[in-house]
Write a protein that holds these residues in place. Structure first.
Motif, PDB file in Angstrom:
ATOM      1  N   ALA A 168       0.885  -1.154  -0.044  1.00  0.00           N
ATOM      2  CA  ALA A 168       0.006   0.038   0.005  1.00  0.00           C
ATOM      3  C   ALA A 168       0.829   1.357  -0.155  1.00  0.00           C
ATOM      4  CB  ALA A 168      -1.117  -0.050   1.057  1.00  0.00           C
TER       5      ALA A 168
ATOM      6  N   ARG B 237       2.246   2.099  -3.241  1.00  0.00           N
ATOM      7  CA  ARG B 237       1.406   2.570  -4.181  1.00  0.00           C
ATOM      8  C   ARG B 237       0.880   4.138  -3.820  1.00  0.00           C
ATOM      9  NH1 ARG B 237       2.568  -1.998  -5.084  1.00  0.00           N
ATOM     10  NH2 ARG B 237       1.929  -3.119  -6.898  1.00  0.00           N
ATOM     11  N   ALA B 238       1.109   4.408  -2.819  1.00  0.00           N
ATOM     12  CA  ALA B 238       0.776   5.849  -2.247  1.00  0.00           C
ATOM     13  C   ALA B 238       1.789   6.695  -2.779  1.00  0.00           C
ATOM     14  CB  ALA B 238       1.028   5.856  -0.830  1.00  0.00           C
TER      15      ALA B 238
ATOM     16  N   VAL C 281      -0.931  12.732   0.339  1.00  0.00           N
ATOM     17  CA  VAL C 281      -1.069  11.463   0.696  1.00  0.00           C
ATOM     18  C   VAL C 281      -1.432  11.409   2.093  1.00  0.00           C
ATOM     19  CG1 VAL C 281       0.107   9.132   1.132  1.00  0.00           C
ATOM     20  CG2 VAL C 281       0.774  10.579  -0.829  1.00  0.00           C
TER      21      VAL C 281
ATOM     22  N   VAL D 197      -2.425   8.482   4.847  1.00  0.00           N
ATOM     23  CA  VAL D 197      -2.407   7.179   5.175  1.00  0.00           C
ATOM     24  C   VAL D 197      -3.084   6.977   6.570  1.00  0.00           C
ATOM     25  CG1 VAL D 197      -0.712   5.040   5.877  1.00  0.00           C
ATOM     26  CG2 VAL D 197      -0.219   6.977   3.986  1.00  0.00           C
TER      27      VAL D 197
ATOM     28  N   ARG E 249      -3.713  10.996  -2.701  1.00  0.00           N
ATOM     29  CA  ARG E 249      -4.029   9.652  -2.564  1.00  0.00           C
ATOM     30  C   ARG E 249      -4.142   9.213  -0.993  1.00  0.00           C
ATOM     31  NH1 ARG E 249      -0.394  10.929  -5.917  1.00  0.00           N
ATOM     32  NH2 ARG E 249       1.093  11.011  -4.188  1.00  0.00           N
ATOM     33  N   TYR E 250      -5.311   8.596  -0.779  1.00  0.00           N
ATOM     34  CA  TYR E 250      -5.554   8.056   0.428  1.00  0.00           C
ATOM     35  C   TYR E 250      -5.477   6.675   0.477  1.00  0.00           C
ATOM     36  CZ  TYR E 250      -8.506   7.489   4.840  1.00  0.00           C
ATOM     37  OH  TYR E 250      -8.953   7.286   6.093  1.00  0.00           O
ATOM     38  N   VAL E 251      -4.541   6.045   1.311  1.00  0.00           N
ATOM     39  CA  VAL E 251      -4.220   4.616   1.263  1.00  0.00           C
ATOM     40  C   VAL E 251      -4.838   4.197   2.634  1.00  0.00           C
ATOM     41  CG1 VAL E 251      -2.686   2.924   1.444  1.00  0.00           C
ATOM     42  CG2 VAL E 251      -2.461   4.960   0.030  1.00  0.00           C
TER      43      VAL E 251
ATOM     44  N   GLU F 127      -6.971   0.933  -6.605  1.00  0.00           N
ATOM     45  CA  GLU F 127      -6.504  -0.418  -6.574  1.00  0.00           C
ATOM     46  C   GLU F 127      -6.928  -1.039  -5.165  1.00  0.00           C
ATOM     47  OE1 GLU F 127      -2.394  -1.363  -7.829  1.00  0.00           O
ATOM     48  OE2 GLU F 127      -2.140   0.761  -7.577  1.00  0.00           O
TER      49      GLU F 127
ATOM     50  N   VAL G  79      -6.301   1.688  -2.103  1.00  0.00           N
ATOM     51  CA  VAL G  79      -5.683   2.885  -2.632  1.00  0.00           C
ATOM     52  C   VAL G  79      -6.830   3.813  -3.410  1.00  0.00           C
ATOM     53  CG1 VAL G  79      -3.918   4.093  -4.247  1.00  0.00           C
ATOM     54  CG2 VAL G  79      -3.452   1.804  -3.242  1.00  0.00           C
TER      55      VAL G  79
ATOM     56  N   ARG H  85      -8.126   7.729  -4.860  1.00  0.00           N
ATOM     57  CA  ARG H  85      -7.560   9.175  -5.225  1.00  0.00           C
ATOM     58  C   ARG H  85      -8.742  10.272  -5.169  1.00  0.00           C
ATOM     59  NH1 ARG H  85      -2.848  10.738  -8.196  1.00  0.00           N
ATOM     60  NH2 ARG H  85      -2.595   8.510  -8.689  1.00  0.00           N
TER      61      ARG H  85
END
Length: 273
Positions: A47, A50-51, A120, A122, A151-153, A205, A265, A267
């Motif tokens: 994860a 991919r962030a 990002v 997380v 992006r938010y993971v 993802e 993941v 966005r």
């Protein structure tokens, strides 16, 4: 009397609370476990990769012991901000982030951070512990502080199959709540996606992994030989700790086929010009 786990950053949160009243993740931390993610270290690393963290302004919700914070900082973000409501954990993460960023003592649903200030966000193994309203408030806060294209993971506990009926799902939630002393409310993978999409985020993802937090193979992969020896020693010395860990392990095993770890993941869409 339970022994306290110490580190260079100070005493663990809840160290002075009886083991039977301590949330499960801090019980495991007291035992010496460092990786407290349902899908394990490998899913976390998938994860975070991919962030796209290098050069990004990163915010982490509920960093806890700071294990993920260390991983984030190691790959060179432009900045790091942890948001942690436990003051002892916040102080620990603040020390870890020194020179790169800091940790603010706040709730993830109300961070106090500026709009569109992060590339990002997380969050690992923290939304599961929230009720439905709080889940949506935290995801909404992540969407608010993300810049367009950010992006938010997340890495959370999920229930399976997608068609699981309400009765067994309720049984699992209640059993988890009793075992870990937190009102855990995992969703199906589709449920997690829906919460993200309701906040206006686009899921890009998704990856699943077995929920094997306390199984020998996962323990070895996540903690290594020395870590496992340390954990075994701590548990052997403390009967209250041993009782809690055993209860959690039995509960996880009982519902193994209905639980998994999931990393998603998502966005924040770019603004239309």
């Amino acid at each position: 009397m339970s022994r306290h786990v110490e580190s260079s950053a100070g005493t663990l949160p809840y160290a002075n609370r009886p083991v039977e009243k301590t949330p499960g993740h801090w019980v495991l931390a007291r035992a010496g476990k460092t990786v407290l993610r349902p899908g394990g270290l490998a899913l976390s690393m998938w994860a975070l990769k991919r962030a796209v963290i290098p050069g990004a302004d990163v915010v982490e919700f509920a960093p806890g012991m700071g294990v993920t914070a260390r991983s984030i900082i190691s790959v060179g973000p432009a900045s790091y901000v942890g948001v942690e409501r436990d003051p002892d954990a916040c102080a620990r993460v603040d020390a870890i982030a020194s020179g790169v960023g800091h940790c603010v003592n706040a709730d993830a649903a109300q961070t106090g951070l500026p709009d569109a200030s992060a590339d990002v966000v997380v969050g690992e193994a923290m939304l599961t512990m929230q009720g439905e309203k709080a889940k949506r408030a935290i995801v909404g806060e992540a969407a608010r502080i993300l810049r367009p294209g950010g992006r938010y993971v997340i890495h959370e506990l999920a229930m399976r199959p997608e068609t699981i009926a309400e009765e067994p799902a309720t049984e699992i939630r209640r059993a988890l709540a009793r075992a870990i002393n937190v009102n855990a409310r995992p969703l199906t993978v589709a449920g997690w996606r829906a919460v993200l999409e309701e906040a206006g985020l686009v899921v890009e993802e998704t990856r699943k992994a077995p929920m094997a937090l306390l199984k020998p193979g996962r323990m070895l992969a996540d903690e290594g030989v020395r870590g496992n020896l340390r954990i075994a020693r701590n548990i052997a010395r403390d009967k209250d700790l041993r009782r809690r860990v055993t209860t959690m392990a039995r509960t996880f095993k009982k519902y193994d086929r209905h639980l998994c770890g999931v990393a998603i993941v998502a966005r924040k869409p770019k603004e239309n010009r």
